[in-house]
Motif scaffolding. Structure first.
Motif, PDB file in Angstrom:
ATOM      1  N   ASP A   1      57.332  -4.064 -44.703  1.00 44.35           N
ATOM      2  CA  ASP A   1      58.058  -4.880 -43.746  1.00 44.35           C
ATOM      3  C   ASP A   1      57.179  -6.067 -43.330  1.00 44.35           C
ATOM      4  N   LEU A   2      57.671  -7.281 -43.551  1.00 44.99           N
ATOM      5  CA  LEU A   2      56.881  -8.467 -43.226  1.00 44.99           C
ATOM      6  C   LEU A   2      56.627  -8.610 -41.734  1.00 44.99           C
ATOM      7  N   ARG A   3      57.477  -8.017 -40.904  1.00 45.75           N
ATOM      8  CA  ARG A   3      57.199  -8.041 -39.470  1.00 45.75           C
ATOM      9  C   ARG A   3      55.877  -7.324 -39.185  1.00 45.75           C
ATOM     10  N   LYS A   4      55.679  -6.185 -39.832  1.00 44.05           N
ATOM     11  CA  LYS A   4      54.453  -5.419 -39.624  1.00 44.05           C
ATOM     12  C   LYS A   4      53.259  -6.126 -40.258  1.00 44.05           C
ATOM     13  N   VAL A   5      53.459  -6.664 -41.449  1.00 42.85           N
ATOM     14  CA  VAL A   5      52.377  -7.385 -42.122  1.00 42.85           C
ATOM     15  C   VAL A   5      51.925  -8.559 -41.258  1.00 42.85           C
ATOM     16  N   THR A   6      52.890  -9.341 -40.777  1.00 41.28           N
ATOM     17  CA  THR A   6      52.569 -10.526 -39.980  1.00 41.28           C
ATOM     18  C   THR A   6      51.874 -10.150 -38.680  1.00 41.28           C
ATOM     19  N   ALA A   7      52.368  -9.087 -38.028  1.00 45.31           N
ATOM     20  CA  ALA A   7      51.776  -8.667 -36.759  1.00 45.31           C
ATOM     21  C   ALA A   7      50.335  -8.200 -36.926  1.00 45.31           C
ATOM     22  N   ALA A   8      49.985  -7.733 -38.119  1.00 42.63           N
ATOM     23  CA  ALA A   8      48.641  -7.224 -38.360  1.00 42.63           C
ATOM     24  C   ALA A   8      47.631  -8.324 -38.629  1.00 42.63           C
ATOM     25  N   LEU A   9      48.100  -9.549 -38.857  1.00 44.60           N
ATOM     26  CA  LEU A   9      47.202 -10.653 -39.183  1.00 44.60           C
ATOM     27  C   LEU A   9      46.812 -11.426 -37.927  1.00 44.60           C
TER      28      LEU A   9
ATOM     29  N   PRO B   1      46.378 -14.266 -35.352  1.00 45.10           N
ATOM     30  CA  PRO B   1      47.212 -15.451 -35.106  1.00 45.10           C
ATOM     31  C   PRO B   1      46.594 -16.746 -35.610  1.00 45.10           C
ATOM     32  N   ASP B   2      45.253 -16.878 -35.520  1.00 45.63           N
ATOM     33  CA  ASP B   2      44.644 -18.123 -35.990  1.00 45.63           C
ATOM     34  C   ASP B   2      44.726 -18.266 -37.502  1.00 45.63           C
ATOM     35  N   LEU B   3      44.721 -17.132 -38.236  1.00 47.66           N
ATOM     36  CA  LEU B   3      44.908 -17.197 -39.684  1.00 47.66           C
ATOM     37  C   LEU B   3      46.323 -17.649 -40.009  1.00 47.66           C
ATOM     38  N   LEU B   4      47.316 -17.102 -39.302  1.00 44.22           N
ATOM     39  CA  LEU B   4      48.698 -17.524 -39.512  1.00 44.22           C
ATOM     40  C   LEU B   4      48.869 -18.999 -39.174  1.00 44.22           C
ATOM     41  N   ASP B   5      48.206 -19.449 -38.116  1.00 48.46           N
ATOM     42  CA  ASP B   5      48.300 -20.862 -37.750  1.00 48.46           C
ATOM     43  C   ASP B   5      47.715 -21.758 -38.836  1.00 48.46           C
ATOM     44  N   ARG B   6      46.598 -21.327 -39.434  1.00 51.01           N
ATOM     45  CA  ARG B   6      46.012 -22.123 -40.523  1.00 51.01           C
ATOM     46  C   ARG B   6      46.949 -22.166 -41.715  1.00 51.01           C
TER      47      ARG B   6
ATOM     48  N   ALA C   1      41.950  -9.223 -45.601  1.00 49.01           N
ATOM     49  CA  ALA C   1      42.758  -8.810 -44.452  1.00 49.01           C
ATOM     50  C   ALA C   1      44.246  -8.845 -44.779  1.00 49.01           C
ATOM     51  N   VAL C   2      44.663  -9.855 -45.538  1.00 50.71           N
ATOM     52  CA  VAL C   2      46.076  -9.938 -45.940  1.00 50.71           C
ATOM     53  C   VAL C   2      46.447  -8.743 -46.812  1.00 50.71           C
ATOM     54  N   ARG C   3      45.615  -8.435 -47.803  1.00 50.37           N
ATOM     55  CA  ARG C   3      45.905  -7.295 -48.678  1.00 50.37           C
ATOM     56  C   ARG C   3      45.935  -5.988 -47.883  1.00 50.37           C
TER      57      ARG C   3
END
Length: 329
Positions: free
Chosen positions: A130-138, A140-145, A264-266
């Protein structure tokens, strides 16, 4: 159709309550199926009369009139029938990491479906995350980049290394390659008579057009050199240099991606994954911006087919319509 059960963290399972003809059942229960897809991100149709690739093509037509071809390919596949392809034809002992279909491109399918024509003897599951769970685990500054910089995918096509350009672009014409690249914002350069280099900057995150949720949406973790086995990476770097690998990824501005960020993404994908055993005749419908998918190694004559549906481009939406929340806004 009736809901038999829900695989925890995974698809809802719908089984026949009347007709066993899946396209017919879907026509009668479309709202229910769409509701389950929105709730769970995937729906597994089990126990219906699904035997052939043509049966599966009929399911695809029942779901969407906008089925897609598979161009600018990343993995080897074969066309089986109208709108139906084999899944990635990697050796059975290899695992395919979790990913979202065509997330390395600027346009991708909103939905995809898999049909288990022949289950493997052992293994061969199609894990989901589930991408919701994947995204929540990353972080926030990595997602912003990822959002502000995007991801740049650089590919080198050489004879007998990775996929040939003829397969990737589905043409034997260099003019055809040039036309495709111009139309899709892909830089392309012939380094010599046989070596083609392409580069394209695509999104690092995306916003779901129905829910507006920001999700991690790229394939940097697959294209980056750190995804190669260490020995293979050393050999290819020795042959071609770090700037000449068959595939690599950076941020869109050319800044290197930190290996620890991709680790971390993997790890986020791995922590969120769920699996279920395929049964003959199963059809799995997936929201491609809600659920990622992969493949487990297997033994035996596994045959799983795929179809892609509903082209989506941020800013244009599905089939040219504007999304509720454009990516990057």
């Amino acid at each position: 159709m009736r809901e038999k059960l829900t695989i925890e963290g995974g698809p809802a399972v719908l089984t026949p309550s009347g007709t066993r003809d899946l396209p017919e059942a879907l026509a009668e229960h479309r709202e229910e199926a769409e509701t389950r897809l929105t709730e769970h991100g995937a729906v597994l149709f089990r126990g219906f009369d699904m035997t052939t690739a043509e049966d599966f093509a009929g399911f695809g037509r029942a779901v969407s009139a906008a089925r897609l071809d598979y161009t600018y390919r990343s993995t080897p596949r074969s066309t089986v029938t109208d709108g139906v392809f084999t899944t990635t034809e990697y050796p059975a002992d290899q695992e395919i990491a979790l990913h979202c279909e065509n997330a390395y491109q600027r346009t991708w399918p909103l939905k995809l479906a898999f049909f288990c024509q022949t289950p493997a003897t052992t293994g061969g599951e199609t894990p989901l995350a589930d991408l919701r769970k994947v995204t929540a685990a990353l972080a926030p500054d990595l997602l912003d980049r990822f959002e502000t910089r995007g991801v740049r995918y650089v590919r080198h096509y050489r004879p007998h290394i990775d996929l040939p350009w003829q397969t990737v672009f589905q043409t034997d014409s260099r003019q055809g390659v040039a036309a495709y690249c111009v139309a899709h914002g892909i830089d392309h350069t012939w380094l010599d008579d046989t070596v083609l280099r392409t580069a394209q900057t695509s999104q690092g995150v995306a916003y779901h057009p129905r829910t507006g949720e920001r999700v991690h949406f790229n394939q940097a973790h697959l294209f980056h050199g750190s995804n190669l086995p260490a020995e293979t990476a050393r050999a290819l770097t020795s042959l071609y240099g770090s700037d000449g690998l068959p595939r690599n990824a950076t941020y869109g501005d050319g800044t290197p991606l930190a290996t620890e960020d991709l680790v971390a993404v993997r790890a986020a994908f791995a922590a969120a994954q769920v699996t279920f055993p395929w049964e003959r005749g199963d059809v799995l419908l997936v929201d491609n911006m809600r659920m990622s998918h992969g493949r487990r190694p297997y033994t035996g004559p596994r045959k799983v087919l795929a179809t892609l549906m509903d082209s989506y481009a941020p800013g244009r939406g599905s089939e040219g319509e504007a999304p509720d929340h454009p990516a990057g806004s």
